[in-house]
Every structure is written in structure tokens, then in C-alpha cells.
Design a protein around this motif. Sequence first.
Motif, PDB file in Angstrom:
ATOM      1  N   UNK A 199       0.842  -1.201   0.000  1.00  0.00           N
ATOM      2  CA  UNK A 199       0.000   0.000   0.000  1.00  0.00           C
ATOM      3  C   UNK A 199       0.867   1.237   0.000  1.00  0.00           C
TER       4      UNK A 199
ATOM      5  N   UNK B 102       7.559   3.578   3.220  1.00  0.00           N
ATOM      6  CA  UNK B 102       7.813   4.825   3.917  1.00  0.00           C
ATOM      7  C   UNK B 102       9.254   4.889   4.406  1.00  0.00           C
TER       8      UNK B 102
ATOM      9  N   UNK C  32      11.648   7.094   7.104  1.00  0.00           N
ATOM     10  CA  UNK C  32      11.660   8.014   8.233  1.00  0.00           C
ATOM     11  C   UNK C  32      13.092   8.214   8.689  1.00  0.00           C
TER      12      UNK C  32
ATOM     13  N   UNK D 222      10.259   9.165  15.127  1.00  0.00           N
ATOM     14  CA  UNK D 222      10.617   9.222  13.709  1.00  0.00           C
ATOM     15  C   UNK D 222      10.027  10.441  13.008  1.00  0.00           C
TER      16      UNK D 222
ATOM     17  N   UNK E 273       8.959  11.957   9.366  1.00  0.00           N
ATOM     18  CA  UNK E 273       8.579  11.501   8.036  1.00  0.00           C
ATOM     19  C   UNK E 273       9.452  12.126   6.949  1.00  0.00           C
TER      20      UNK E 273
ATOM     21  N   UNK F 258       6.963   8.941   1.103  1.00  0.00           N
ATOM     22  CA  UNK F 258       6.095   7.806   0.849  1.00  0.00           C
ATOM     23  C   UNK F 258       6.191   7.469  -0.630  1.00  0.00           C
TER      24      UNK F 258
ATOM     25  N   UNK G 128       4.626   4.711  -3.591  1.00  0.00           N
ATOM     26  CA  UNK G 128       3.458   3.853  -3.748  1.00  0.00           C
ATOM     27  C   UNK G 128       3.609   2.763  -4.794  1.00  0.00           C
TER      28      UNK G 128
ATOM     29  N   UNK H  79      14.888   4.772   8.969  1.00  0.00           N
ATOM     30  CA  UNK H  79      13.972   3.639   9.075  1.00  0.00           C
ATOM     31  C   UNK H  79      13.133   3.504   7.819  1.00  0.00           C
TER      32      UNK H  79
ATOM     33  N   UNK I 266      -6.966  -4.167   7.902  1.00  0.00           N
ATOM     34  CA  UNK I 266      -6.143  -4.014   9.105  1.00  0.00           C
ATOM     35  C   UNK I 266      -4.845  -3.336   8.730  1.00  0.00           C
ATOM     36  N   UNK I 267      -4.916  -2.063   8.428  1.00  0.00           N
ATOM     37  CA  UNK I 267      -3.739  -1.348   7.943  1.00  0.00           C
ATOM     38  C   UNK I 267      -2.772  -1.051   9.078  1.00  0.00           C
ATOM     39  N   UNK I 268      -1.496  -1.386   8.890  1.00  0.00           N
ATOM     40  CA  UNK I 268      -0.455  -1.049   9.832  1.00  0.00           C
ATOM     41  C   UNK I 268       0.877  -1.106   9.131  1.00  0.00           C
ATOM     42  N   UNK I 269       1.899  -0.549   9.777  1.00  0.00           N
ATOM     43  CA  UNK I 269       3.242  -0.514   9.213  1.00  0.00           C
ATOM     44  C   UNK I 269       4.127  -1.583   9.845  1.00  0.00           C
TER      45      UNK I 269
ATOM     46  N   UNK J  34       8.148  -2.199  10.304  1.00  0.00           N
ATOM     47  CA  UNK J  34       9.401  -1.467  10.224  1.00  0.00           C
ATOM     48  C   UNK J  34      10.597  -2.396  10.100  1.00  0.00           C
ATOM     49  N   UNK J  35      11.629  -1.912   9.398  1.00  0.00           N
ATOM     50  CA  UNK J  35      12.933  -2.549   9.446  1.00  0.00           C
ATOM     51  C   UNK J  35      13.681  -2.084  10.690  1.00  0.00           C
TER      52      UNK J  35
END
Lengths: 111, 117
Positions: free
Chosen positions: A31, A34, A36, A44, A46, A49, A51, A87, A96-99, A101-102
Motif C-alpha cells: 500500500x 515509507x 523516516x 521518527x 517523516x 512515501x 506507492x 527507518x 487491518x492497515x499497519x506498518x 518497520x525494518x
Amino acid sequence: EDQVTQSPEALRLQEGESSSLNCSYTVSGLRGLFWYRQDPGKGPEFLFTLYSAGEEKEKERLKATLTKKESFLHITAPKPEDSATYLCAVGRGGSNYKLTFGKGTLLTVNP
Amino acid sequence: GAVVSQHPSRVICKSGTSVKIECRSLDFQATTMFWYRQFPKQSLMLMATSNEGSKATYEQGVEKDKFLINHASLTLSTLTVTSAHPEDSSFYICSADNTIGALDTQYFGPGTRLTVL
């Protein structure tokens, strides 16, 4: 399960020495990807982004690019104030949208 | 634009007490807010997703009775760490989803350093 791998873990550069940070990802239905910046003891900040594959974005000395498997953050002629942890995160489509992270790349730019 | 604040920035408490952390979106409305924790030299781990007016969705392994989340308005979410213990000491960061700007981009607060003695 979504996975984000960043490399290298740490990078030391001399002021003015350009380089790139890598973010490899696997996600079902990207989706957004990102970038940061995080300074010690802070939240963090921003940066970008992205896509879709082929997309590029620039901000001052930073340029982010995206392919179907990875993203690069290119740093041109860095300055000491660019020192931070960078990051990368991916967001998956769906209800159920969420991020995810590495672990980040710690960049140190020496004067 | 897209500024998120957190209060307090740092808190020290005794074991067994409860601590409340506030997260506010200052210049935009956030239907969804997120709570993360971060251990030293590690990345952010999502604890829960908070939607205004409804119950929070907790990630696997996060105790919902210990980490109480309330999202009472479109600009305020709170995290209460109940009966805190030393192992709860961490850096807690909230974020807010700004759907007006770059789609689905989360903007983060400055974080709250919790130390439980």
C-alpha cells in the motif's frame, strides 16, 4: 508475514561522500513504502512515501526510489547533520492497515 | 503541518503505579492513531491500533488489560500503563494517520521515556 530488511546496519561516511541505503521487503499487496529519519531519543520524522515501482522522490540531499522488491535511499554529498537512524517501513493493503518497520540504518557523517 | 505531540516526554514512577501518556494531533484530525514501543537500538514494535470511538486493536502478545488505550476524540489518544513494572520501562511513541496529506502516512510524536523503578 511482512518482512523488511535494511542494510547496512551502520554506515560511516565522510562529509560529501555520497552513498545509498537499502531496504528489501516482502509484503502482500503493498500500500506504501515509507522512509523516516530518527534522531536519538526522538520520534521518527517523516521523509517520503512511495506507492509503486519506478516512483522516485527527492528532498534536499535525499532521494528515494522503489522497485518491486526493494527501495533505496540515496544520500548525495551528506553533511554531519544528516547523521541519524533511517527507518524503512511498509504498509499492506486491506482492512487491518499497519506498518512493518525494518531495524534501521545508523548513518554517521564525519566532518 | 502534521504535528503530533506527546505528554509527558519523560516519566519516572515506582513499581505498581499507573502512568498515563497523551498523544495529540495538533493540526489535523486523526481517525486512527497507533502506539509503539521501542527498546534501545531496536526498531519500533506496534502495540495497538486505536480508532476514534471504538475499542483498540492489540497486537499479538500485548496485554490489553495492562496497556489501556482510549481514543476519545479525533485529536487525542491516551495510553495508560497499569501496575507498571521495571520490564515496562521503554520508549513509547504514538503516531497519527494523516489521510489528508500523503495517503496513509503516519506522523509520529516525539516519544515518552518511561522508567519504572
